[in-house]
Design a protein around this motif. Structure first.
Motif, mmCIF file in Angstrom:
data_model
loop_
_atom_site.group_PDB
_atom_site.id
_atom_site.type_symbol
_atom_site.label_atom_id
_atom_site.label_comp_id
_atom_site.label_asym_id
_atom_site.label_seq_id
_atom_site.Cartn_x
_atom_site.Cartn_y
_atom_site.Cartn_z
ATOM 1 N N GLU A 161 -24.980 5.634 -36.802
ATOM 2 C CA GLU A 161 -24.427 4.580 -37.633
ATOM 3 C C GLU A 161 -25.059 3.244 -37.277
ATOM 4 N N TYR A 162 -25.240 2.423 -38.280
ATOM 5 C CA TYR A 162 -25.959 1.164 -38.108
ATOM 6 C C TYR A 162 -25.273 0.220 -37.128
ATOM 7 N N PHE A 163 -23.954 0.078 -37.207
ATOM 8 C CA PHE A 163 -23.241 -0.852 -36.345
ATOM 9 C C PHE A 163 -22.590 -0.172 -35.143
ATOM 10 N N GLU A 164 -22.951 1.055 -34.882
ATOM 11 C CA GLU A 164 -22.361 1.783 -33.761
ATOM 12 C C GLU A 164 -22.618 1.033 -32.464
ATOM 13 N N GLY A 165 -21.560 0.835 -31.706
ATOM 14 C CA GLY A 165 -21.673 0.139 -30.432
ATOM 15 C C GLY A 165 -21.587 -1.375 -30.540
ATOM 16 N N PHE A 166 -21.541 -1.902 -31.760
ATOM 17 C CA PHE A 166 -21.444 -3.356 -31.925
ATOM 18 C C PHE A 166 -20.065 -3.824 -31.507
ATOM 19 N N LYS A 183 -11.372 -0.040 -38.956
ATOM 20 C CA LYS A 183 -12.474 -0.908 -38.534
ATOM 21 C C LYS A 183 -13.776 -0.122 -38.432
ATOM 22 N N GLU A 184 -13.710 1.074 -37.885
ATOM 23 C CA GLU A 184 -14.912 1.900 -37.777
ATOM 24 C C GLU A 184 -15.435 2.278 -39.161
ATOM 25 N N ALA A 185 -14.537 2.586 -40.090
ATOM 26 C CA ALA A 185 -14.945 2.926 -41.452
ATOM 27 C C ALA A 185 -15.567 1.718 -42.149
ATOM 28 N N ILE A 186 -15.005 0.542 -41.926
ATOM 29 C CA ILE A 186 -15.547 -0.695 -42.511
ATOM 30 C C ILE A 186 -16.945 -0.956 -41.958
ATOM 31 N N LYS A 187 -17.113 -0.795 -40.666
ATOM 32 C CA LYS A 187 -18.443 -0.980 -40.064
ATOM 33 C C LYS A 187 -19.441 0.024 -40.624
ATOM 34 N N ALA A 188 -19.017 1.275 -40.785
ATOM 35 C CA ALA A 188 -19.904 2.308 -41.337
ATOM 36 C C ALA A 188 -20.317 1.956 -42.760
ATOM 37 N N GLU A 189 -19.363 1.501 -43.555
ATOM 38 C CA GLU A 189 -19.680 1.100 -44.936
ATOM 39 C C GLU A 189 -20.667 -0.058 -44.942
ATOM 40 N N GLY A 190 -20.446 -1.037 -44.083
ATOM 41 C CA GLY A 190 -21.365 -2.172 -43.992
ATOM 42 C C GLY A 190 -22.758 -1.749 -43.570
ATOM 43 N N GLY A 191 -22.828 -0.801 -42.653
ATOM 44 C CA GLY A 191 -24.121 -0.302 -42.218
ATOM 45 C C GLY A 191 -24.870 0.402 -43.334
ATOM 46 N N GLU A 192 -24.136 1.181 -44.124
ATOM 47 C CA GLU A 192 -24.743 1.889 -45.250
ATOM 48 C C GLU A 192 -25.290 0.892 -46.276
ATOM 49 N N ILE A 193 -24.528 -0.128 -46.552
ATOM 50 C CA ILE A 193 -24.985 -1.147 -47.506
ATOM 51 C C ILE A 193 -26.204 -1.879 -46.955
ATOM 52 N N THR A 194 -26.159 -2.224 -45.677
ATOM 53 C CA THR A 194 -27.278 -2.933 -45.046
ATOM 54 C C THR A 194 -28.562 -2.120 -45.150
ATOM 55 N N LEU A 195 -28.473 -0.831 -44.935
ATOM 56 C CA LEU A 195 -29.664 0.018 -45.029
ATOM 57 C C LEU A 195 -30.204 0.086 -46.454
ATOM 58 N N ALA A 205 -27.511 -3.472 -53.941
ATOM 59 C CA ALA A 205 -27.000 -3.443 -52.565
ATOM 60 C C ALA A 205 -26.497 -4.826 -52.149
ATOM 61 N N ILE A 206 -27.195 -5.883 -52.552
ATOM 62 C CA ILE A 206 -26.745 -7.250 -52.258
ATOM 63 C C ILE A 206 -25.403 -7.496 -52.948
ATOM 64 N N VAL A 258 -32.519 -9.496 -35.337
ATOM 65 C CA VAL A 258 -32.868 -8.231 -34.684
ATOM 66 C C VAL A 258 -32.247 -7.030 -35.406
ATOM 67 N N ASN A 259 -31.090 -7.224 -36.008
ATOM 68 C CA ASN A 259 -30.446 -6.131 -36.723
ATOM 69 C C ASN A 259 -31.272 -5.661 -37.912
ATOM 70 N N TYR A 260 -31.899 -6.581 -38.601
ATOM 71 C CA TYR A 260 -32.717 -6.239 -39.764
ATOM 72 C C TYR A 260 -34.115 -5.796 -39.343
ATOM 73 N N GLU A 261 -34.590 -6.346 -38.232
ATOM 74 C CA GLU A 261 -35.889 -5.945 -37.711
ATOM 75 C C GLU A 261 -35.845 -4.519 -37.165
ATOM 76 N N ARG A 262 -34.664 -4.058 -36.759
ATOM 77 C CA ARG A 262 -34.523 -2.666 -36.304
ATOM 78 C C ARG A 262 -34.771 -1.698 -37.447
ATOM 79 N N ILE A 263 -34.467 -2.128 -38.649
ATOM 80 C CA ILE A 263 -34.680 -1.272 -39.822
ATOM 81 C C ILE A 263 -36.173 -1.191 -40.127
#
Length: 131
Positions: free
Chosen positions: A1-6, A40-52, A71-72, A106-111
């Motif tokens: 997941e994109y925000f895992e561990g954040f 909260k974990e589901a919200i983070k997962a949704e945000g990560g999916e949108i970010t990708l 996506a925006i 850095v979050n976007y550069e990781r992609i």
């Protein structure tokens, strides 16, 4: 997941100092406190999916691409649904911060390399069309 561990708590004091007197901060704090840990974990997962979707790995996809622009739009709706009232002007300022602050970039550069500049360009296009 994109925000895992954040861990958002590491930024609490800075966030409070910078935006603590704003309506958006108050809304975000009130909404976030209502969510369970699972929510909260589901919200983070949704945000990560949108970010990708906002920053595709394929560098040949331009920032004005229909899928990127959708996506925006989805991200703007996501912010409004889960955090605070956000309009195109506010979203543009967020996108500028995503590039200007290396902790966000850095979050976007990781992609992908150049991801932060790409997402800022995409958001600016979106905001120009929806201002």
């Amino acid at each position: 997941e994109y925000f895992e561990g954040f861990d958002e708590s590491q930024y609490e004091e800075e966030t409070r100092q910078r935006w603590g007197n704003t309506k958006a901060y108050a809304q975000s704090q009130a909404r976030w406190k209502r969510y369970s840990k699972d929510q909260k974990e589901a919200i983070k997962a949704e945000g990560g999916e949108i970010t990708l979707r906002m920053v595709p790995v394929d560098a040949s996809i331009p920032p004005e691409d229909t899928g990127v622009q959708q996506a925006i739009a989805d991200y703007l709706a996501y912010i409004n649904k889960y955090f605070y009232e956000c309009d195109a002007t506010f979203l543009r300022n967020l996108a500028d911060m995503w590039v200007d602050d290396p902790r966000f970039a850095v979050n976007y550069e990781r992609i992908r390399e150049g991801g932060s500049v790409f997402v800022r360009q995409a958001v600016h296009i979106f905001c120009d069309r929806h201002a």
